[in-house]
Design a protein around this motif. Structure first.
Motif, PDB file in Angstrom:
ATOM      1  N   ASP A 295     -59.578  15.055   5.140  1.00 37.70           N
ATOM      2  CA  ASP A 295     -60.057  16.061   6.061  1.00 37.70           C
ATOM      3  C   ASP A 295     -61.399  16.097   6.649  1.00 37.70           C
ATOM      4  O   ASP A 295     -62.113  16.770   6.358  1.00 37.70           O
ATOM      5  CB  ASP A 295     -59.593  17.588   5.463  1.00 37.70           C
ATOM      6  CG  ASP A 295     -59.666  18.699   6.619  1.00 37.70           C
ATOM      7  OD1 ASP A 295     -59.298  18.055   7.631  1.00 37.70           O
ATOM      8  OD2 ASP A 295     -59.927  19.506   6.629  1.00 37.70           O
ATOM      9  N   LEU A 296     -61.944  14.865   6.989  1.00 42.88           N
ATOM     10  CA  LEU A 296     -63.175  14.444   7.486  1.00 42.88           C
ATOM     11  C   LEU A 296     -63.240  15.174   8.725  1.00 42.88           C
ATOM     12  O   LEU A 296     -62.448  15.155   9.577  1.00 42.88           O
ATOM     13  CB  LEU A 296     -63.515  13.118   7.289  1.00 42.88           C
ATOM     14  CG  LEU A 296     -63.718  12.265   5.880  1.00 42.88           C
ATOM     15  CD1 LEU A 296     -63.926  10.793   6.138  1.00 42.88           C
ATOM     16  CD2 LEU A 296     -64.476  12.988   5.027  1.00 42.88           C
ATOM     17  N   PRO A 297     -64.463  15.672   8.975  1.00 42.05           N
ATOM     18  CA  PRO A 297     -64.746  16.180  10.207  1.00 42.05           C
ATOM     19  C   PRO A 297     -64.764  15.092  11.387  1.00 42.05           C
ATOM     20  O   PRO A 297     -65.724  14.478  11.600  1.00 42.05           O
ATOM     21  CB  PRO A 297     -66.033  16.911  10.078  1.00 42.05           C
ATOM     22  CG  PRO A 297     -66.828  16.023   9.073  1.00 42.05           C
ATOM     23  CD  PRO A 297     -65.538  15.658   8.184  1.00 42.05           C
ATOM     24  N   ARG A 298     -63.675  15.345  12.344  1.00 50.29           N
ATOM     25  CA  ARG A 298     -63.519  14.398  13.233  1.00 50.29           C
ATOM     26  C   ARG A 298     -64.636  14.401  14.237  1.00 50.29           C
ATOM     27  O   ARG A 298     -64.891  13.587  14.691  1.00 50.29           O
ATOM     28  CB  ARG A 298     -62.006  14.248  14.183  1.00 50.29           C
ATOM     29  CG  ARG A 298     -60.834  14.149  13.098  1.00 50.29           C
ATOM     30  CD  ARG A 298     -59.680  14.301  13.725  1.00 50.29           C
ATOM     31  NE  ARG A 298     -58.414  13.883  12.880  1.00 50.29           N
ATOM     32  CZ  ARG A 298     -57.833  12.749  13.150  1.00 50.29           C
ATOM     33  NH1 ARG A 298     -58.157  12.083  13.909  1.00 50.29           N
ATOM     34  NH2 ARG A 298     -56.822  12.407  12.161  1.00 50.29           N
ATOM     35  N   ASP A 299     -64.983  15.668  14.462  1.00 49.84           N
ATOM     36  CA  ASP A 299     -65.988  15.982  15.594  1.00 49.84           C
ATOM     37  C   ASP A 299     -67.439  15.028  15.187  1.00 49.84           C
ATOM     38  O   ASP A 299     -68.078  14.699  16.237  1.00 49.84           O
ATOM     39  CB  ASP A 299     -66.398  17.505  15.794  1.00 49.84           C
ATOM     40  CG  ASP A 299     -66.753  18.275  14.616  1.00 49.84           C
ATOM     41  OD1 ASP A 299     -66.488  17.589  13.486  1.00 49.84           O
ATOM     42  OD2 ASP A 299     -67.479  19.128  14.936  1.00 49.84           O
TER      43      ASP A 299
ATOM     44  N   ALA B   2     -77.025   9.745   8.428  1.00 46.13           N
ATOM     45  CA  ALA B   2     -76.629  10.896   7.639  1.00 46.13           C
ATOM     46  C   ALA B   2     -74.962  11.131   7.634  1.00 46.13           C
ATOM     47  O   ALA B   2     -74.708  11.684   6.723  1.00 46.13           O
ATOM     48  CB  ALA B   2     -77.392  12.093   7.903  1.00 46.13           C
ATOM     49  N   GLY B   3     -74.427  10.841   8.798  1.00 50.03           N
ATOM     50  CA  GLY B   3     -73.074  11.279   8.780  1.00 50.03           C
ATOM     51  C   GLY B   3     -72.294  10.291   7.590  1.00 50.03           C
ATOM     52  O   GLY B   3     -71.515  11.087   6.869  1.00 50.03           O
TER      53      GLY B   3
ATOM     54  N   TRP C 128     -70.107  12.016   4.627  1.00 48.97           N
ATOM     55  CA  TRP C 128     -68.602  11.737   4.478  1.00 48.97           C
ATOM     56  C   TRP C 128     -68.299  11.213   3.278  1.00 48.97           C
ATOM     57  O   TRP C 128     -67.368  11.600   2.538  1.00 48.97           O
ATOM     58  CB  TRP C 128     -68.074  11.008   5.778  1.00 48.97           C
ATOM     59  CG  TRP C 128     -68.400  11.389   7.058  1.00 48.97           C
ATOM     60  CD1 TRP C 128     -68.690  12.872   7.191  1.00 48.97           C
ATOM     61  CD2 TRP C 128     -68.799  10.739   8.147  1.00 48.97           C
ATOM     62  NE1 TRP C 128     -69.240  12.977   8.591  1.00 48.97           N
ATOM     63  CE2 TRP C 128     -69.121  11.568   9.366  1.00 48.97           C
ATOM     64  CE3 TRP C 128     -68.840   9.376   8.546  1.00 48.97           C
ATOM     65  CZ2 TRP C 128     -69.437  11.226  10.642  1.00 48.97           C
ATOM     66  CZ3 TRP C 128     -68.990   8.955   9.578  1.00 48.97           C
ATOM     67  CH2 TRP C 128     -69.388   9.657  10.953  1.00 48.97           C
ATOM     68  N   ALA C 129     -69.250  10.310   2.464  1.00 53.18           N
ATOM     69  CA  ALA C 129     -69.003   9.629   1.260  1.00 53.18           C
ATOM     70  C   ALA C 129     -68.978  10.777   0.389  1.00 53.18           C
ATOM     71  O   ALA C 129     -68.260  10.669  -0.631  1.00 53.18           O
ATOM     72  CB  ALA C 129     -70.188   8.304   1.238  1.00 53.18           C
ATOM     73  N   ALA C 130     -69.994  11.659   0.412  1.00 51.05           N
ATOM     74  CA  ALA C 130     -70.348  12.435  -0.534  1.00 51.05           C
ATOM     75  C   ALA C 130     -68.841  13.510  -0.779  1.00 51.05           C
ATOM     76  O   ALA C 130     -68.493  13.957  -1.835  1.00 51.05           O
ATOM     77  CB  ALA C 130     -71.383  13.448  -0.341  1.00 51.05           C
ATOM     78  N   ARG C 131     -68.457  13.922   0.475  1.00 50.75           N
ATOM     79  CA  ARG C 131     -67.119  14.524   0.544  1.00 50.75           C
ATOM     80  C   ARG C 131     -65.980  13.813   0.022  1.00 50.75           C
ATOM     81  O   ARG C 131     -65.225  14.602  -0.829  1.00 50.75           O
ATOM     82  CB  ARG C 131     -67.009  15.041   1.960  1.00 50.75           C
ATOM     83  CG  ARG C 131     -65.586  15.778   2.209  1.00 50.75           C
ATOM     84  CD  ARG C 131     -65.564  16.563   3.515  1.00 50.75           C
ATOM     85  NE  ARG C 131     -64.571  17.305   4.015  1.00 50.75           N
ATOM     86  CZ  ARG C 131     -64.520  18.161   4.862  1.00 50.75           C
ATOM     87  NH1 ARG C 131     -65.368  18.229   5.761  1.00 50.75           N
ATOM     88  NH2 ARG C 131     -63.384  18.943   5.003  1.00 50.75           N
ATOM     89  N   ILE C 132     -66.043  12.513   0.398  1.00 48.32           N
ATOM     90  CA  ILE C 132     -64.891  11.700  -0.521  1.00 48.32           C
ATOM     91  C   ILE C 132     -65.121  11.821  -2.095  1.00 48.32           C
ATOM     92  O   ILE C 132     -64.011  11.774  -2.724  1.00 48.32           O
ATOM     93  CB  ILE C 132     -64.883  10.316   0.083  1.00 48.32           C
ATOM     94  CG1 ILE C 132     -64.506  10.204   1.546  1.00 48.32           C
ATOM     95  CG2 ILE C 132     -64.136   9.448  -0.795  1.00 48.32           C
ATOM     96  CD1 ILE C 132     -64.556   9.024   2.323  1.00 48.32           C
ATOM     97  N   LEU C 133     -66.300  11.762  -2.319  1.00 46.92           N
ATOM     98  CA  LEU C 133     -66.680  11.750  -3.907  1.00 46.92           C
ATOM     99  C   LEU C 133     -66.508  13.354  -4.590  1.00 46.92           C
ATOM    100  O   LEU C 133     -66.680  13.498  -5.600  1.00 46.92           O
ATOM    101  CB  LEU C 133     -68.130  11.516  -4.211  1.00 46.92           C
ATOM    102  CG  LEU C 133     -68.219   9.917  -3.699  1.00 46.92           C
ATOM    103  CD1 LEU C 133     -69.667   9.709  -3.779  1.00 46.92           C
ATOM    104  CD2 LEU C 133     -67.528   9.135  -4.979  1.00 46.92           C
TER     105      LEU C 133
END
Length: 270
Positions: free
Chosen positions: A98-102, A135-136, A140-145
């Motif tokens: 559910d990564l932020p598409r925007d 930074a984006g 996103w990598a952090a969110r995956i982790l």
């Protein structure tokens, strides 16, 4: 697409990163194996969009290529999109986490500035550019982790993004207000230009130090910071008397860069 095709597309992403940015590929190795291929997908997307300028002869053609990516992220998935290995892996990763598409669209939009030689107007605009392009992917990598939001990821991304600007010959990404503050002009290896870039270097260093301090308080996602681990090595080169702002910055040895990434990973941070 079947499972075998999906695996092939993720493998393509890893191969692309390994070929184009070995330091980044090494940094990704320290992420847990189940998450690694998804991190490869987002960085492969970042590389694909950054390569657009070099692949086109006119800015309008570049805008069309970038628009293809934004359409892929915002519209219904077509077979044409699924046939593109990076797009297929990226869209699968976006859906799974559910990564932020925007934000992913904002990265492609930010690349439009690279297609033209218009001067970056001010430091705030450059900061926004670095948040979207550098930074984006770290966020996103952090969110995956499994990490929650933290300013540490933005700080690391700002340090990395500003360092990437400094690594290239001084050009239109150097903000006009920074140049004006020092009475500097581009395309001249003059003390004023070097002073302006020294201020940019100090700003990158401060962002890095802030990110390193914040990394200690993170419960999850510290591996996402590792792409910024080599920042101090490049900033040290900018600080030397032999630094020429009109030339691409020479790289520290691969061994030194690998050692810096490994040491940061052993500390699980920066």
């Amino acid at each position: 697409m079947g499972e075998a095709a999906d695996e092939a597309h993720y493998a393509h992403c890893e191969a692309l990163i390994r070929e184009r940015d070995r330091d980044l590929w090494l940094a990704c190795l320290f992420a847990p194996q189940p998450a690694r291929r998804h991190i490869h997908a987002i960085y492969a997307y970042a590389i694909e969009t950054s390569d657009v300028r070099a692949r086109v002869s006119q800015p309008l053609l570049g805008e069309m290529r970038l628009r293809w990516w934004t359409d892929a992220l915002t519209n219904e998935v077509s077979e044409g999109t699924r046939a593109h290995p990076v797009a297929d892996a990226l869209l699968d990763t976006v859906a799974r986490f559910d990564l932020p598409r925007d934000e992913l669209v904002a990265l492609a939009d930010a690349r439009v500035a690279e297609l033209y030689d218009d001067q970056m107007p001010d430091m705030a605009t450059l900061d926004d550019y670095c948040r979207m392009t550098s930074a984006g992917p770290i966020r996103w990598a952090a969110r995956i982790l499994g990490a929650g939001p933290s300013p540490a990821f933005d700080e690391a991304g700002l340090a990395l993004g500003l360092t990437r600007v400094l690594r290239q010959p001084a050009g239109s990404l150097i903000p006009a207000d920074l140049l004006a503050r020092h009475g500097a002009e581009l395309h001249t290896n003059a003390p004023a230009l070097r002073a302006a870039l020294a201020e940019l270097r100090d700003k990158a260093q401060k962002h890095f130090e802030t990110a390193r301090g914040m990394a200690r308080g993170l419960e999850k996602g510290r591996e996402a910071l590792l792409p910024a681990a080599t920042v101090p090595l490049f900033l040290a080169r900018v600080a030397t008397s032999g630094y020429d702002p009109l030339q691409e910055l020479s790289e520290p040895s691969p061994l030194r860069r690998q050692w810096r990434i490994w040491r940061a990973a052993r500390g699980v941070g920066l």
